[in-house]
Design a protein around this motif. Structure first.
Motif: not given
Length: 523
Positions: A472-485
């Protein structure tokens, strides 16, 4: 005439007697906590202390915060769930004792389900005793860091598609996007790919089959809120009303998806290193080479589908909810958002501009931001357990355990439901000063070491903590990082800026959707 009068009086007498019996049975436990010296609120017939919840006047999160605050300074409290006495635990040290040190006394959740009539509910979250223990041991290897690393390319591909989907939305419909459903489409695609080995296609098509199934699981209607409340918090009522939790459409669709995928794999001799393949091996021969000598676990098709169901529910909904609230807080806090974006882009640059399993691990501020979102908006607002054998909380360990005029220990009887109000503890100013303020600095190593680890429980604790936490942490972090970048976030004009908790939902949600405006970042 006399016969008619006698008959009428007899009928009235029977009605009065029946009502009296119902009243006696419903209220027989109303003094349960008072007689034992446990702080409590006065229950009222016929709802006990749950009138506001049953009438849908208050959300579950708000209810437990209100209940928690009513007993400030008390390590425990009691309340009546319609007619059942329930113990509310407020003290982190008692939480630690029950969830970890004395786990053998509290290893079951105590929910009622009918495996024959509601087969998808017989999953790891609800199972009890040895059956739960054996299945947990078999499934645990799926969520090791090595397996997460193996699955990361699938998550990375979905994160890239997520980014492209936002850009398409901007080009076709403007900058303002409803992110609650968008996040769920992203997590649904990840679960489809990494768990079931199928292309769910939810980002490309909002009405894709698996996304429709997901919406049916959490429809957010009043009747569903009442049903969820009865199922999770009142086992006796669940059994009496024979509550069926899973929608028939969801049950039929998910069983078909799983069985068709299994048949295709077996027919074409295809094996994937994913969650479904692990379950297929367990179904076929009860063996898992990674765990030895712990007893056989045999699964029929329905039992296998039940484990897929809980993976799907836990995998898409909780992460999507966490992402929604994280994006909301970042949109509200532009300076924090800039710091996070700078960190993400700096880390990506150090990894040749590519998101990797290792690069995610280096995004420490983003970790802290997500942890703070989980504090303010825990996807699972309460934890619950059933006492599986008589247990004593010692008054000598907790001087203010019982009400004034009482002293000694408290016996928690076998079968008693115990509630740990995660949402309320996370907003307790004595545990988290200025709790309404969004402050990721609460999760520096120094800040975490200064408070009890059992004051913060977004994934539970002890042997029954969330098995999919890493995933759960991994997919959450990947999703937010992809947008915020790539995008700057601002609160959309359609969002009031104030979150509304929906009384019909068991988990935190946003009524009317969460609208955020996305603007491509200038390099």
């Amino acid at each position: 005439m006399d016969v008619l009068v006698t008959l009428i009086f007899s009928i009235l007498a029977i009605i009065i007697l029946v009502l009296a019996v119902i009243y006696f049975y419903a209220t027989k436990n109303y003094r349960y906590w008072t007689d034992r010296g446990v702080p409590n609120l006065k229950p009222t017939f016929p709802y006990g202390n749950f009138g506001e919840l049953i009438k849908q006047k208050i959300a579950l999160v708000e209810y437990y915060e209100k209940l928690y605050k009513a007993f400030k300074g008390c390590p425990i409290a009691g309340y009546i769930s319609v007619m059942e006495p329930v113990l509310l635990v407020r003290d982190p040290e008692i939480v630690k004792q029950m969830l970890v040190k004395d786990f053998d006394n509290f290893h079951d959740r105590g929910v009622y389900f009918d495996e024959e009539k509601d087969p998808l509910v017989a999953h790891l979250f609800n199972l009890t005793g040895q059956r739960w223990h054996q299945l947990r041991q078999k499934i645990s290897p799926t969520f090791t860091s090595g397996k997460m690393r193996y699955m990361f390319p699938l998550i990375k591909a979905c994160a890239e598609e997520f980014q492209k989907t936002v850009m398409r939305e901007i080009e076709e419909n403007g900058n303002e996007i409803e992110v609650k459903d968008l996040n769920a489409r992203y997590t649904t695609d990840i679960i489809g790919s990494s768990a079931f080995g199928i292309d769910a296609g939810s980002l490309a098509e909002p009405e894709a089959e698996m996304r429709v199934i997901g919406r049916k699981i959490f429809p957010g209607e009043t009747k569903d809120g009442i049903k969820n409340f009865i199922f999770f918090l009142s086992p006796k009522l669940s059994k009496f009303f024979k509550v069926k939790l899973v929608d028939p459409f969801v049950e039929e669709s998910l069983i078909k998806i799983v069985s068709d995928t299994m048949e295709y794999r077996e027919k074409n001799k295809i094996e994937r290193n994913d969650f479904l393949q692990l379950l297929i091996r367990m179904k076929n021969d009860g063996r898992n080479d990674e765990v030895k000598n712990d007893g056989d676990v045999e699964l029929n098709l329905n039992q296998l589908c039940a484990q897929c169901f809980v993976f799907f529910v836990g995998g898409f909904e909780t992460s999507a909810t966490t992402m929604t609230f994280t994006l909301y807080e970042l949109a509200k806090n532009p300076s924090l958002q800039k710091d996070v974006a700078d960190e993400v882009n700096r880390v990506l640059e150090a990894h040749n501009g590519v998101m990797t399993y290792e690069s995610l691990a280096d995004m420490n501020l983003l970790d802290m931001v997500i942890a703070e979102a989980l504090r303010l908006y825990p996807p699972v607002p309460i934890l619950f357990r059933e006492c599986t054998r008589d247990y004593t909380i010692k008054g000598s360990d907790f001087p203010n355990l019982l009400s004034k005029g009482h002293s000694g220990d408290l016996l928690v009887e076998k079968g008693m439901k115990v509630i740990f109000p995660t949402c309320a503890m996370h907003r307790d100013p004595e545990l988290f000063p200025d709790p309404e303020r969004f402050d990721p600095q609460r999760f520096t190593e120094e800040a975490k070491a200064a408070r009890s680890a059992f004051a913060y429980l977004p994934f539970g604790e002890g042997p029954r903590f969330c098995i999919g936490m890493r995933f759960g942490k991994m997919q959450t972090k990947a999703g937010i990082a992809s947008l915020i970048s790539k995008f700057e976030l601002r609160l959309g004009s359609k969002s009031s800026g104030k979150l509304i908790l929906d009384p019909a939902s068991f988990v935190p949600t946003v009524k009317g959707g969460m609208f955020i405006s996305f603007f491509p970042r200038k390099n």
